[in-house]
Scaffold this motif. Structure first.
Motif: not given
Length: 325
Positions: A58-76
């Motif tokens: 999923s794309e995270f638009d509100h990172s404190d880095t100021g950049r878009k980040e890709t986050l992953y849902l855990q497989t475990s």
């Protein structure tokens, strides 16, 4: 205007009550053993690199880095739970949602419920014994069978998986009637996994659960390589009535070896035309601080509940499968 969209749950009220009772039994089991229940994030910056697993992103638009980040849902929850172990939290367990980007089927929903636990000071044989106790409690089974990967291949297929050549494994597959119009696999691990899933899994764990341990070192995942026989890994899987229930390890603690395994996974991904994935640097940093000697296992609660209730399909024991989510 009314809609014809099916909205009703696919699980009966009785099966949802069975689920609640199962979760209570699990929590009581660990409370009696002083194992701490924990809760860790479902989203993370790193993910599994395993070629056979696919994570949702999923794309995270509100990172404190100021950049878009890709986050992953855990497989475990494995990596986050091991960070807790490295921080000195001791034996822990978690009941959580896990996500795998695979097609839904009789035994799999892309969003499912997992029980994962880690026992400090245990090896994989001690953890198998504890899991056997839990299964006897939940499923009212007799004591489980335990057999090595090597011995079950010799017993069922008369081939030694630790010494057989690719040609011998191909011949075994052909003798068993495996029809490979697209061409026979050319690597030992793929052939071993095919032979195991098609000709061994259906024949084990019919009356009581069956623990298979000592997988080839090439299939170690996050397990230690066995000190006595470096051809094998301290990994086990559990099968019952045609269902793969759990996967456990005597946990690898060496951060350099773990990083190398991640790099090897990504190299294999490149060769297979799959995208490379970011390794979990938080996890690797934690390993550098030191993972205590421990064993861990992940168990599918939905599959366990299917066995407990006699359900034929996973949708019978979850309220809303992906088709109705």
């Amino acid at each position: 205007m009314s809609s014809n969209t099916p909205w009703q749950p696919t699980a009966s009220l009785n099966n949802l009550r069975e689920r609640a009772e199962l979760l209570r039994q699990i929590r009581d089991f660990f409370a009696c053993r002083d194992v701490l229940e924990v809760d860790t994030p479902l989203l993370s910056h790193g993910t599994v690199t395993d070629v056979h697993l696919a994570a949702f992103s999923s794309e995270f638009d509100h990172s404190d880095t100021g950049r878009k980040e890709t986050l992953y849902l855990q497989t475990s929850p494995e990596y986050a739970m091991k960070r807790l172990l490295c921080a000195g939290y001791g034996s822990i367990y978690q009941i959580c949602k896990a996500f795998r980007h695979e097609g839904a089927g009789r035994f799999h929903n892309p969003e499912f419920t997992m029980l994962e636990w880690y026992r400090t000071g245990y090896d994989h044989h001690q953890l198998m014994a504890e899991m056997d106790t839990l299964l006897q409690l939940i499923l009212s089974t007799g004591p489980a069978e335990k057999i090595s990967y090597q011995d079950v291949f010799l017993r069922e297929l008369n081939v030694d998986p630790l010494t057989a050549t690719v040609d011998q494994l191909q011949q075994t597959a052909l003798q068993r009637g495996l029809d490979m119009h697209a061409g026979m696999p050319q690597d030992a691990d793929t052939l071993l996994q095919l032979l195991f899933s098609l000709y061994i899994e259906p024949r084990i764990g019919a009356a009581v659960p069956c623990f298979v341990y000592g997988f080839p070192a090439s299939q170690a995942a996050l397990a230690k390589v066995n000190e006595g026989d470096p051809r094998t890994a301290d990994r086990f899987e559990v099968y019952f009535k045609g269902v793969e229930l759990a996967n456990g390890f005597n946990e690898l603690a060496n951060p350099a070896e773990q990083r190398q395994r991640f790099l090897n996974d990504n190299a294999q991904r490149r060769q297979s035309g799959l995208p490379e994935l970011p390794v979990d640097e938080h996890f690797l940093s934690a390993l550098e601080q030191g993972l205590p000697d421990c064993a861990g296992v992940a168990l599918g609660i939905d599959r366990l509940l299917m066995l407990k209730t006699g359900a034929e399909h996973i949708q019978d024991i979850i309220a809303f499968p992906v088709s109705r989510a």
